[in-house]
Design a protein around this motif. Structure first.
Motif, PDB file in Angstrom:
ATOM      1  N   ALA A 283     -65.226 -40.924  12.692  1.00 24.54           N
ATOM      2  CA  ALA A 283     -65.959 -42.226  12.285  1.00 24.54           C
ATOM      3  C   ALA A 283     -66.017 -43.011  13.738  1.00 24.54           C
ATOM      4  CB  ALA A 283     -65.767 -43.023  11.169  1.00 24.54           C
ATOM      5  N   ARG A 284     -65.046 -42.896  14.486  1.00 22.27           N
ATOM      6  CA  ARG A 284     -64.913 -43.773  15.433  1.00 22.27           C
ATOM      7  C   ARG A 284     -64.786 -43.312  16.725  1.00 22.27           C
ATOM      8  NH1 ARG A 284     -60.749 -48.294  15.478  1.00 22.27           N
ATOM      9  NH2 ARG A 284     -59.516 -46.817  14.325  1.00 22.27           N
ATOM     10  N   PHE A 285     -64.401 -42.169  17.122  1.00 20.06           N
ATOM     11  CA  PHE A 285     -63.996 -41.511  18.518  1.00 20.06           C
ATOM     12  C   PHE A 285     -65.142 -40.595  18.753  1.00 20.06           C
ATOM     13  CE2 PHE A 285     -60.113 -40.282  20.816  1.00 20.06           C
ATOM     14  CZ  PHE A 285     -60.739 -40.198  22.215  1.00 20.06           C
ATOM     15  N   PRO A 286     -66.198 -40.817  19.706  1.00 19.65           N
ATOM     16  CA  PRO A 286     -67.261 -39.867  19.921  1.00 19.65           C
ATOM     17  C   PRO A 286     -66.803 -38.615  20.088  1.00 19.65           C
ATOM     18  CG  PRO A 286     -67.597 -41.832  21.037  1.00 19.65           C
ATOM     19  CD  PRO A 286     -66.049 -41.927  20.549  1.00 19.65           C
ATOM     20  N   GLY A 287     -67.974 -37.369  20.059  1.00 15.71           N
ATOM     21  CA  GLY A 287     -67.441 -36.280  20.433  1.00 15.71           C
ATOM     22  C   GLY A 287     -67.062 -35.338  19.346  1.00 15.71           C
ATOM     23  N   LYS A 288     -66.996 -34.158  19.320  1.00 18.92           N
ATOM     24  CA  LYS A 288     -66.500 -33.147  18.284  1.00 18.92           C
ATOM     25  C   LYS A 288     -65.115 -33.262  18.125  1.00 18.92           C
ATOM     26  CE  LYS A 288     -68.763 -29.193  17.845  1.00 18.92           C
ATOM     27  NZ  LYS A 288     -69.758 -29.660  16.636  1.00 18.92           N
ATOM     28  N   LEU A 289     -64.423 -32.970  17.102  1.00 19.20           N
ATOM     29  CA  LEU A 289     -63.260 -32.685  16.821  1.00 19.20           C
ATOM     30  C   LEU A 289     -62.961 -31.206  16.272  1.00 19.20           C
ATOM     31  CD1 LEU A 289     -60.367 -34.045  16.376  1.00 19.20           C
ATOM     32  CD2 LEU A 289     -61.021 -34.585  14.062  1.00 19.20           C
ATOM     33  N   VAL A 290     -61.852 -30.720  16.956  1.00 20.91           N
ATOM     34  CA  VAL A 290     -61.864 -29.378  16.765  1.00 20.91           C
ATOM     35  C   VAL A 290     -60.288 -29.123  16.541  1.00 20.91           C
ATOM     36  CG1 VAL A 290     -61.738 -26.706  17.505  1.00 20.91           C
ATOM     37  CG2 VAL A 290     -63.740 -28.340  18.089  1.00 20.91           C
ATOM     38  N   GLU A 291     -60.008 -28.494  15.398  1.00 20.73           N
ATOM     39  CA  GLU A 291     -58.367 -28.348  15.196  1.00 20.73           C
ATOM     40  C   GLU A 291     -58.217 -26.943  15.101  1.00 20.73           C
ATOM     41  OE1 GLU A 291     -54.875 -29.918  11.945  1.00 20.73           O
ATOM     42  OE2 GLU A 291     -57.020 -29.783  11.325  1.00 20.73           O
ATOM     43  N   TYR A 292     -56.928 -26.722  15.752  1.00 19.25           N
ATOM     44  CA  TYR A 292     -56.343 -25.012  15.831  1.00 19.25           C
ATOM     45  C   TYR A 292     -55.217 -24.999  15.013  1.00 19.25           C
ATOM     46  CZ  TYR A 292     -59.454 -24.071  19.812  1.00 19.25           C
ATOM     47  OH  TYR A 292     -60.690 -23.777  20.644  1.00 19.25           O
ATOM     48  N   TYR A 293     -55.177 -23.878  14.409  1.00 16.66           N
ATOM     49  CA  TYR A 293     -53.874 -23.744  13.725  1.00 16.66           C
ATOM     50  C   TYR A 293     -53.418 -22.418  14.232  1.00 16.66           C
ATOM     51  CZ  TYR A 293     -50.407 -21.665  10.569  1.00 16.66           C
ATOM     52  OH  TYR A 293     -49.303 -20.867  10.196  1.00 16.66           O
ATOM     53  N   GLY A 294     -51.953 -22.311  14.807  1.00 16.25           N
ATOM     54  CA  GLY A 294     -51.644 -21.064  15.167  1.00 16.25           C
ATOM     55  C   GLY A 294     -50.097 -21.486  15.700  1.00 16.25           C
ATOM     56  N   LEU A 295     -49.489 -20.450  16.376  1.00 13.14           N
ATOM     57  CA  LEU A 295     -48.135 -20.561  16.532  1.00 13.14           C
ATOM     58  C   LEU A 295     -47.958 -20.440  18.216  1.00 13.14           C
ATOM     59  CD1 LEU A 295     -46.511 -18.478  13.781  1.00 13.14           C
ATOM     60  CD2 LEU A 295     -46.674 -20.649  13.931  1.00 13.14           C
ATOM     61  N   THR A 296     -46.800 -20.871  18.874  1.00 11.31           N
ATOM     62  CA  THR A 296     -46.719 -20.415  20.290  1.00 11.31           C
ATOM     63  C   THR A 296     -46.609 -18.849  20.553  1.00 11.31           C
ATOM     64  OG1 THR A 296     -45.537 -22.866  20.523  1.00 11.31           O
ATOM     65  CG2 THR A 296     -45.063 -21.026  22.171  1.00 11.31           C
ATOM     66  N   GLU A 297     -45.849 -18.350  19.525  1.00  9.51           N
ATOM     67  CA  GLU A 297     -45.839 -16.838  19.336  1.00  9.51           C
ATOM     68  C   GLU A 297     -47.352 -16.132  19.336  1.00  9.51           C
ATOM     69  OE1 GLU A 297     -41.777 -18.359  17.809  1.00  9.51           O
ATOM     70  OE2 GLU A 297     -43.750 -19.045  17.719  1.00  9.51           O
ATOM     71  N   GLY A 298     -47.950 -16.969  18.955  1.00 14.34           N
ATOM     72  CA  GLY A 298     -49.418 -16.235  18.731  1.00 14.34           C
ATOM     73  C   GLY A 298     -49.450 -15.591  17.398  1.00 14.34           C
ATOM     74  N   GLY A 299     -50.607 -14.603  17.138  1.00 14.82           N
ATOM     75  CA  GLY A 299     -50.845 -14.137  15.678  1.00 14.82           C
ATOM     76  C   GLY A 299     -52.110 -14.829  15.384  1.00 14.82           C
ATOM     77  N   GLY A 300     -52.224 -15.007  14.109  1.00 14.12           N
ATOM     78  CA  GLY A 300     -53.604 -15.526  13.678  1.00 14.12           C
ATOM     79  C   GLY A 300     -53.852 -16.856  13.753  1.00 14.12           C
ATOM     80  N   VAL A 301     -54.935 -17.177  14.075  1.00 16.44           N
ATOM     81  CA  VAL A 301     -55.564 -18.466  14.393  1.00 16.44           C
ATOM     82  C   VAL A 301     -56.719 -18.912  13.596  1.00 16.44           C
ATOM     83  CG1 VAL A 301     -56.670 -20.003  16.303  1.00 16.44           C
ATOM     84  CG2 VAL A 301     -54.662 -18.250  16.802  1.00 16.44           C
ATOM     85  N   THR A 302     -56.469 -20.278  13.250  1.00 14.90           N
ATOM     86  CA  THR A 302     -57.705 -20.751  12.420  1.00 14.90           C
ATOM     87  C   THR A 302     -58.477 -21.844  12.909  1.00 14.90           C
ATOM     88  OG1 THR A 302     -56.425 -22.082  10.857  1.00 14.90           O
ATOM     89  CG2 THR A 302     -56.678 -19.975  10.104  1.00 14.90           C
ATOM     90  N   VAL A 303     -59.603 -22.202  12.849  1.00 14.86           N
ATOM     91  CA  VAL A 303     -60.339 -23.210  13.639  1.00 14.86           C
ATOM     92  C   VAL A 303     -60.972 -24.268  12.733  1.00 14.86           C
ATOM     93  CG1 VAL A 303     -61.814 -23.779  15.333  1.00 14.86           C
ATOM     94  CG2 VAL A 303     -60.512 -21.763  15.713  1.00 14.86           C
ATOM     95  N   LEU A 304     -60.715 -25.469  12.553  1.00 13.30           N
ATOM     96  CA  LEU A 304     -61.546 -26.382  11.910  1.00 13.30           C
ATOM     97  C   LEU A 304     -62.494 -27.315  12.906  1.00 13.30           C
ATOM     98  CD1 LEU A 304     -62.264 -27.633   9.216  1.00 13.30           C
ATOM     99  CD2 LEU A 304     -60.473 -29.329   9.640  1.00 13.30           C
ATOM    100  N   VAL A 305     -63.996 -27.055  12.688  1.00 13.88           N
ATOM    101  CA  VAL A 305     -64.455 -27.754  13.447  1.00 13.88           C
ATOM    102  C   VAL A 305     -64.908 -28.895  12.538  1.00 13.88           C
ATOM    103  CG1 VAL A 305     -66.769 -28.057  14.782  1.00 13.88           C
ATOM    104  CG2 VAL A 305     -65.618 -25.736  14.738  1.00 13.88           C
ATOM    105  N   ALA A 306     -64.204 -29.947  12.623  1.00 10.68           N
ATOM    106  CA  ALA A 306     -64.285 -31.091  11.575  1.00 10.68           C
ATOM    107  C   ALA A 306     -65.459 -31.854  11.300  1.00 10.68           C
ATOM    108  CB  ALA A 306     -62.974 -32.202  11.998  1.00 10.68           C
ATOM    109  N   ASP A 307     -66.271 -32.120  12.348  1.00 13.99           N
ATOM    110  CA  ASP A 307     -67.564 -32.674  12.152  1.00 13.99           C
ATOM    111  C   ASP A 307     -68.493 -31.784  11.341  1.00 13.99           C
ATOM    112  OD1 ASP A 307     -66.970 -31.831  15.092  1.00 13.99           O
ATOM    113  OD2 ASP A 307     -69.086 -31.570  14.856  1.00 13.99           O
ATOM    114  N   GLU A 308     -68.357 -30.465  11.555  1.00 19.19           N
ATOM    115  CA  GLU A 308     -69.300 -29.736  10.872  1.00 19.19           C
ATOM    116  C   GLU A 308     -68.870 -29.243   9.360  1.00 19.19           C
ATOM    117  OE1 GLU A 308     -69.806 -26.160  12.986  1.00 19.19           O
ATOM    118  OE2 GLU A 308     -70.464 -27.135  14.591  1.00 19.19           O
ATOM    119  N   HIS A 309     -67.559 -29.828   8.858  1.00 21.00           N
ATOM    120  CA  HIS A 309     -67.066 -29.442   7.709  1.00 21.00           C
ATOM    121  C   HIS A 309     -66.183 -30.750   7.116  1.00 21.00           C
ATOM    122  CE1 HIS A 309     -68.087 -25.252   8.139  1.00 21.00           C
ATOM    123  NE2 HIS A 309     -67.713 -25.103   9.249  1.00 21.00           N
ATOM    124  N   PRO A 310     -67.087 -31.784   6.801  1.00 20.64           N
ATOM    125  CA  PRO A 310     -66.378 -33.122   6.536  1.00 20.64           C
ATOM    126  C   PRO A 310     -65.768 -33.000   5.144  1.00 20.64           C
ATOM    127  CG  PRO A 310     -68.713 -33.093   6.371  1.00 20.64           C
ATOM    128  CD  PRO A 310     -68.585 -32.010   6.969  1.00 20.64           C
TER     129      PRO A 310
END
Length: 470
Positions: A283-310
């Motif tokens: 609502a207040r901070f311009p630009g896209k917001l992208v959240e990554y889920y993953g581990l330092t060790e690596g493996g499966g990664v998921t991505v949430l482009v928050a502004d596209e999936h409110p």
């Protein structure tokens, strides 16, 4: 090398009033590499650094790589005892220390067979970094790098035993460069980094910005208002933050007075970003917001482009390209769609293993029926009908009450629905009747007059019988 040749006068690094152009950065990297090679450092040797974010830290990081060695950035949050164990475990050939963290290593460093350099201070037991750099050659050593060579060794900050060292190779880091152009790191980006360079969170933004030939702005210490001042003044386009930083930034009283219109894309990782905070950022901070889920060790990664999936802000997104995640039960069997299981992942960005600990690496692996290797995360989660991953809790933090599994995160979200609660945690405590029972702990907003019992009663009205808090 290519970026320095293409635009030698463009800024590569900025830290406070200090800055370094790409041409000068390339020369400094050569000096670091030649200094190390003069010391007898060979390919794959570990080189340790403990320092706040700074231009010398950045040039050391890249210079170690150019020498074919392995960057070993040490956590300044670790105890002296843990740091001694890390250095003994990895057998580092040299260590570069900043004055701010000298006390953390002073008690043991002279007893280790290791070359010692003082980045920004003088001490009889340390060689001066700048004096050594001035004597080092500026020619490019052109060391051949193999994809299987170690890139960095990152230690967990464990307080007992020997912390685990996570080896990430050049192949793993190279795979992350697929994000450079799609995320705009190569279009005159100005990336503000306020998390420490010993963190994988930082590296996944630091390296792509440099690969793209853009500019990295470094904060030695995070300060929410200072962060906003830099974004406005330097017209920052990219940033990587952890959830607690987002919360502190959004809570700055005069946040809305800052011109943040230059920001193109903001990343979040390391821990789940709460849905209410995501909503406020959108609502207040311009630009896209992208959240990554993953581990330092690596493996499966998921991505949430928050502004596209409110409507999916309670999730951590969908699988990143080339990644796969399976959810398993306590017996190692995959759970049905929609059920909660331990998250096991595989993908292009997987660690080479735990340093010197094949036994721990083997324990970390789960194999599917085809024999493919997945890394066990210890996180519990489920996929919704649209393929978005919903995190439940850490496996070890799951509360078993009366034989039923209770996920602390589910209860914390209920507590956070209370307008008087600003933060919450739920832990399991012993119970004679149930084995364990969930205990809620809350931080209330200033001026609250309601009692703890009233807040508890409201939360328990929303919870199932087996979930009720004490």
């Amino acid at each position: 090398r290519a970026n320095a040749a293409a635009h030698p006068e463009r800024l590569a690094l900025v830290c406070g009033d200090d800055h370094l152009t790409w041409g000068a950065f390339d020369t400094r990297i050569n000096r670091v590499s030649n200094l190390l090679m003069q010391l007898g450092v060979r390919k794959r040797d570990r080189i340790a650094i403990i320092s706040p974010n700074s231009i010398p830290y950045a040039e050391l990081f890249m210079g170690v790589l150019r020498a074919g060695a392995c960057v070993t950035p040490l956590s300044s949050m670790a105890s002296s005892e843990a740091l001694q164990k890390m250095l003994t475990d990895c057998g580092a050939s040299a260590i570069f220390v900043a004055a701010q963290y000298f006390d953390l290593v002073a008690g043991f460093i002279a007893d280790l067979p290791i070359k010692r350099f003082a980045i920004d201070f003088e001490h009889a037991a340390f060689e001066s970094y700048e004096v050594a750099m001035a004597a080092a050659k500026t020619t490019d050593p052109m060391v051949s790098i193999d994809m299987s060579d170690p890139f960095n060794l990152i230690y967990s900050s464990g307080t007992t035993g020997t912390p685990k060292g996570i080896i990430q190779d050049h192949r793993m880091r190279a795979a992350q460069m697929d994000r450079v152009s799609p995320n705009g790191y190569d279009v005159n980006a100005r990336t503000l980094i306020s998390t420490p360079l010993y963190s994988n969170t930082t590296i996944v933004s630091f390296v792509p910005t440099l690969f793209g030939g853009s500019t990295v702005y470094l904060m030695p210490k995070f300060d929410a208002r200072g962060y906003l001042e830099i974004v406005e003044r330097a017209q920052i386009t990219h940033t990587m933050l952890v959830p607690v930083q987002y919360k502190r930034i959004m809570d700055v009283p005069d946040f809305d007075s800052f011109d943040l219109s230059s920001m193109r894309i903001k990343f979040s990782t390391s821990a789940p970003l709460r849905a209410d905070v995501k909503r406020d950022v959108l609502a207040r901070f311009p630009g896209k917001l992208v959240e990554y889920y993953g581990l330092t060790e690596g493996g499966g990664v998921t991505v949430l482009v928050a502004d596209e999936h409110p409507g999916k802000l309670h999730t951590v997104g969908q699988l990143a390209p080339g990644n796969d995640i399976r959810l398993i039960d306590a017996e190692g069997q995959e759970v049905p769609q929609g059920e909660i299981g331990e998250i096991c992942g595989r993908g292009p960005t997987m660690m080479a293993g735990y340093f010197g600990r094949d036994d721990l690496t083997a324990d970390y692996i789960w194999r599917n029926s085809e024999g493919d290797v997945y890394f066990r995360s210890g996180d519990m989660g489920s996929f919704d009908a649209d393929g978005f991953l919903v995190l439940s809790d850490r496996k070890k933090d799951m509360i078993i009450s009366g034989g039923l599994n209770i996920y602390a995160n589910d209860l914390e979200l209920v507590l956070l629905q209370d307008e008087d609660v600003t933060d919450a945690a739920v832990i399991g405590v012993p119970s004679e009747a149930w084995g364990e029972t969930p205990l809620g702990l809350v931080v209330c907003r200033a001026g609250v007059t309601r009692t703890a019992d009233e807040i508890l009663a409201q939360a328990n009205m929303r919870l199932g019988k087996s979930q009720r808090l004490s």
